[in-house]
Design a protein around this motif. Sequence first.
Motif, PDB file in Angstrom:
ATOM      1  N   LEU A  23       0.829  -1.204   0.000  1.00  0.00           N
ATOM      2  CA  LEU A  23       0.000   0.000   0.000  1.00  0.00           C
ATOM      3  C   LEU A  23       0.865   1.256   0.000  1.00  0.00           C
ATOM      4  N   PRO A  24       0.372   2.337  -0.597  1.00  0.00           N
ATOM      5  CA  PRO A  24       1.080   3.621  -0.479  1.00  0.00           C
ATOM      6  C   PRO A  24       1.097   4.082   0.965  1.00  0.00           C
ATOM      7  N   GLN A  25       2.085   4.867   1.313  1.00  0.00           N
ATOM      8  CA  GLN A  25       2.274   5.280   2.706  1.00  0.00           C
ATOM      9  C   GLN A  25       1.046   5.980   3.272  1.00  0.00           C
ATOM     10  N   ASP A  26       0.327   6.738   2.443  1.00  0.00           N
ATOM     11  CA  ASP A  26      -0.835   7.477   2.932  1.00  0.00           C
ATOM     12  C   ASP A  26      -1.990   6.563   3.344  1.00  0.00           C
ATOM     13  N   ALA A  27      -1.978   5.302   2.908  1.00  0.00           N
ATOM     14  CA  ALA A  27      -3.030   4.363   3.279  1.00  0.00           C
ATOM     15  C   ALA A  27      -2.611   3.446   4.420  1.00  0.00           C
ATOM     16  N   ARG A  28      -1.388   3.602   4.911  1.00  0.00           N
ATOM     17  CA  ARG A  28      -0.848   2.708   5.932  1.00  0.00           C
ATOM     18  C   ARG A  28      -1.146   3.226   7.335  1.00  0.00           C
ATOM     19  N   PHE A  29      -1.097   2.293   8.315  1.00  0.00           N
ATOM     20  CA  PHE A  29      -1.117   2.693   9.720  1.00  0.00           C
ATOM     21  C   PHE A  29       0.096   3.573   9.995  1.00  0.00           C
ATOM     22  N   ASP A  30      -0.049   4.518  10.918  1.00  0.00           N
ATOM     23  CA  ASP A  30       1.162   5.187  11.381  1.00  0.00           C
ATOM     24  C   ASP A  30       1.888   4.244  12.342  1.00  0.00           C
ATOM     25  N   ASN A  31       3.084   4.614  12.748  1.00  0.00           N
ATOM     26  CA  ASN A  31       3.923   3.678  13.484  1.00  0.00           C
ATOM     27  C   ASN A  31       3.306   3.274  14.821  1.00  0.00           C
ATOM     28  N   GLU A  32       2.679   4.232  15.523  1.00  0.00           N
ATOM     29  CA  GLU A  32       2.062   3.910  16.815  1.00  0.00           C
ATOM     30  C   GLU A  32       0.903   2.929  16.632  1.00  0.00           C
ATOM     31  N   LYS A  33       0.082   3.156  15.609  1.00  0.00           N
ATOM     32  CA  LYS A  33      -1.040   2.253  15.347  1.00  0.00           C
ATOM     33  C   LYS A  33      -0.522   0.865  14.989  1.00  0.00           C
ATOM     34  N   ARG A  34       0.504   0.809  14.181  1.00  0.00           N
ATOM     35  CA  ARG A  34       1.061  -0.489  13.775  1.00  0.00           C
ATOM     36  C   ARG A  34       1.598  -1.248  14.988  1.00  0.00           C
ATOM     37  N   SER A  35       2.347  -0.553  15.838  1.00  0.00           N
ATOM     38  CA  SER A  35       2.916  -1.200  17.022  1.00  0.00           C
ATOM     39  C   SER A  35       1.825  -1.652  17.973  1.00  0.00           C
TER      40      SER A  35
ATOM     41  N   PHE B 293      -1.301  -2.405  17.203  1.00  0.00           N
ATOM     42  CA  PHE B 293      -2.054  -3.501  16.589  1.00  0.00           C
ATOM     43  C   PHE B 293      -1.333  -4.834  16.748  1.00  0.00           C
ATOM     44  N   VAL B 294      -0.066  -4.845  16.395  1.00  0.00           N
ATOM     45  CA  VAL B 294       0.716  -6.080  16.479  1.00  0.00           C
ATOM     46  C   VAL B 294       0.953  -6.480  17.934  1.00  0.00           C
ATOM     47  N   GLY B 295       1.252  -5.496  18.777  1.00  0.00           N
ATOM     48  CA  GLY B 295       1.574  -5.780  20.173  1.00  0.00           C
ATOM     49  C   GLY B 295       0.414  -6.347  20.950  1.00  0.00           C
ATOM     50  N   SER B 296      -0.835  -5.875  20.675  1.00  0.00           N
ATOM     51  CA  SER B 296      -1.979  -6.361  21.447  1.00  0.00           C
ATOM     52  C   SER B 296      -2.258  -7.829  21.160  1.00  0.00           C
ATOM     53  N   LEU B 297      -2.073  -8.266  19.916  1.00  0.00           N
ATOM     54  CA  LEU B 297      -2.281  -9.677  19.600  1.00  0.00           C
ATOM     55  C   LEU B 297      -1.213 -10.538  20.263  1.00  0.00           C
ATOM     56  N   HIS B 298       0.031 -10.094  20.209  1.00  0.00           N
ATOM     57  CA  HIS B 298       1.104 -10.847  20.860  1.00  0.00           C
ATOM     58  C   HIS B 298       0.863 -10.935  22.361  1.00  0.00           C
ATOM     59  N   TYR B 299       0.391  -9.840  22.942  1.00  0.00           N
ATOM     60  CA  TYR B 299       0.101  -9.835  24.379  1.00  0.00           C
ATOM     61  C   TYR B 299      -0.997 -10.839  24.699  1.00  0.00           C
ATOM     62  N   ALA B 300      -2.057 -10.838  23.886  1.00  0.00           N
ATOM     63  CA  ALA B 300      -3.170 -11.742  24.146  1.00  0.00           C
ATOM     64  C   ALA B 300      -2.727 -13.198  24.085  1.00  0.00           C
ATOM     65  N   LEU B 301      -1.956 -13.543  23.070  1.00  0.00           N
ATOM     66  CA  LEU B 301      -1.493 -14.926  22.935  1.00  0.00           C
ATOM     67  C   LEU B 301      -0.581 -15.313  24.089  1.00  0.00           C
ATOM     68  N   LEU B 302       0.243 -14.377  24.521  1.00  0.00           N
ATOM     69  CA  LEU B 302       1.141 -14.664  25.639  1.00  0.00           C
ATOM     70  C   LEU B 302       0.343 -14.887  26.922  1.00  0.00           C
ATOM     71  N   GLU B 303      -0.640 -14.027  27.168  1.00  0.00           N
ATOM     72  CA  GLU B 303      -1.432 -14.145  28.381  1.00  0.00           C
ATOM     73  C   GLU B 303      -2.204 -15.458  28.430  1.00  0.00           C
ATOM     74  N   LEU B 304      -2.548 -15.968  27.245  1.00  0.00           N
ATOM     75  CA  LEU B 304      -3.333 -17.194  27.211  1.00  0.00           C
ATOM     76  C   LEU B 304      -2.496 -18.445  27.353  1.00  0.00           C
ATOM     77  N   SER B 305      -1.264 -18.276  27.269  1.00  0.00           N
ATOM     78  CA  SER B 305      -0.359 -19.374  27.474  1.00  0.00           C
ATOM     79  C   SER B 305      -0.393 -20.445  26.471  1.00  0.00           C
TER      80      SER B 305
END
Length: 604
Positions: free
Chosen positions: A165-177, A179-191
Motif C-alpha cells: 500500500l502507499p504510505q498514505d493508506a498505511r497505519f502510522d507507526n504507533e497504530k502499527r505497534s 495492533f501487532v503488540g496487542s495480539l502478541h500480548y493476548a497470545l502470551l497471556e493465554l499461554s
Amino acid sequence: THTCMHIFQTGTSEYSGTNNYIYVTLVGERGESERTVLDNPGLDFRRGAVDDYTVKSAADLGPLILVRLEKQKYWVEDNWFCLYVKVSVPGQRCSYTFPCYRWLVGDKVVVELREGTAKKISDDTLPLEISHRNAELQERQKIYRWLAWAPGIPKCIDAKSEADLPQDARFDNEKRSDFVGSLHYALLELSLKKLAIKFGKSWNDLDDFKRIFWKLRSPIAEYTMKHWKEDSFFGYQFLNGSNPRMITRCKELPSNFPVTGDMVQSSLIPTTTLKEELKKGNIFLVDHAIMDGIPANVIRDKTQHIAAPLCLLYEHPEKGLIPIAIQLDQKPDKDTPIFLPSDPPLAWLLAKMWVRHAEFQVFQLLSHLLRTHLVVEVICVSTLRQLPAVHPIYKLLTPHLRYTIEINCRGRTQLISPDGIFKRVRIVSLYYKSDSEVEQDSELQAWINDVAVEGLASELKTKEELITLLSVVIFTSTAQHAATNNGQFDWCAWVPNTPCTMRHPPPTDKDAVTMGMIMDTLPDISQSCVQMAITWHLVVSSFLQIPMGQYVEQYFTEPAALRVIDKFRKELKELEEQIIAQNEGLELQYLYLCPSRMENSITI
C-alpha cells in the motif's frame, strides 16, 4: 518585493519529521513566488513542530490557489508527514489554510496542495484549478487500483499485502505497534503462557475453558460464562449480541421445519397454543439457510463441520425470549431430529452450541466482514480514485475511511486467507443547492459510477439520494461496525457459548450425546486460545482510538462547515447521555453504540 508568512505543521506520530530539504512555491491567480528552501537556524520540521518561514515574490500573486511543496534528499532519504500549511499575506485581511495530511515520500517528490475551501468541480473556473484536479485524480488512479480478490464479493484494493500500500493508506507507526503488540500480548497471556498446548487435544470438561479465562475478561464475558447454558440468555443474544439481524417474527412455520404444537407445548404458558402464539406475533425464527451447502474448513488435515440450523423462539411473558425447537439441517429426515428443551440436557445444550456456531460464522463473515469492512473498502477506493482532496464529499468521508484499507489488507492476508488465522449528514446542503448540481458534478458521478461497478449502488440524481448514501456510508463505518465488532469478546470469550469451529458433525441421536462427544466437538485447546486472543485483540480499547465525530484532521476550513461539525458533536454528546440513562440499573448494559465507544472509522 512581496512577502508572505508561512506556518508549517509537522505530524505528531513517530517518524513524521524529516531532515531532508523542503522547498515551497506559492501559486496565485497572477503568478508564482520564488522557489524557496525552508531553512531556519537549528533543526527544521521536527516531529510535532510548528515552523515559521518567510517567502518572497517579485509581484503581487493575487488570491492564492495552491502551495507547491518539494522534498529532496539530504544524505539519506527521510519521509515527511505534513499536517497543513498556513499562509498570511501582508495587505490581505484573510489568511489561507492548505490542508495536507500526507506523506512526502522519496527524493525530489512534489506535492501541490489546494487552499482549504471545499469546492465542487463547477466551483473551479481557472484552467490551473481544473488541471490540478485532473492531475491529482490521474495520479491516484494509477496508485489505487481495483482487484477482484474472490468471486461473489465486492472488489478491493490491488495489493498483495499491507506492505504494497502507499504510505498514505498505511497505519502510522504507533497504530502499527499497538495492533501487532496487542495480539502478541493476548497470545502470551493465554499461554501460550502456562498451558502445555498440544494441537488437536480436547479439553477434558467444560470447566477447563476457565483455564484461559482469567486475565483477558470483561464484565459481560464473565456474565456469559455463568449464564451461557440458560435458555433466556441464549435468546437474549439474538437481540443484543453481535448479530441482531438474523431474527425475524414468524407467522407461519417453514415447510422444512416440521415443528408441531405438541412438541413445544411444555415451553409455552399453559393457556395458549403454538398456533395462537404464531397469530399473536410471539413466535420468532432464526434461519441459517445461508450456511447450507458451504464446504467445511480443514484445519491441520482434519475436516471441520458446519450446520445450517433453524431455531424457533418464543417470547415468554415471564422468561423473555427463549428457544423452543432447533433443527440442525435444512432438510428434515430421520437423521435430522428436532431438538427440544424437554430432551436430555446434554442433547439440548449441544444443539444450542451448533446454533451459536452458525451465528459465529454468519456474523463474522456476513454481518461484520462483508457488510462493514468490504462495503466500506469499496467506498474508500472509489473516493481515492474519483474525488480530489478539495471536493466536499472527499473532505466529509475521509475521516470515516481512515486505516480501513490496511486493516482489510491485513484481514485478507492474516485472518481470512487460506492459511491465515445516519440519514442526517447536514454538510451536503452547504455545497449542493439543488438536485441538478448533484447530477452535473462530474467527479461525484464518476465516484458513484465506481461504486456502482462494484455492485453497491446504481445512480445518484438528487440531494436526498446523496444524503442517504453518505449517511449509510458513515453509519456503516461507525455504528454498524461497532455493533458487530465491539461485542465479539463479550460473547465469544467463553468459547462454549460461541464456538469458532466444530470438530465433529451434528448429532443425529439425541440419546447418544455425552459430555465426551461435546468436548470432542468443541474447539480444541489451541483453537480456543486463538479464538479468545483474536476476539480480544479486535475489541480492546486503544489510546489511539478516535471516537465518532472527533476529527483530528481538519479537512474543512470554512466557518459554516465547522459550525455543522460542532453541532453534530453536541448531538452525539446528548445521544450518549440518553444511552447511559437508558442502561442505568441494568445487569447487562448495551453500550456498544455510545458515540465515545465507536471509532470514527473501521480501523480494526
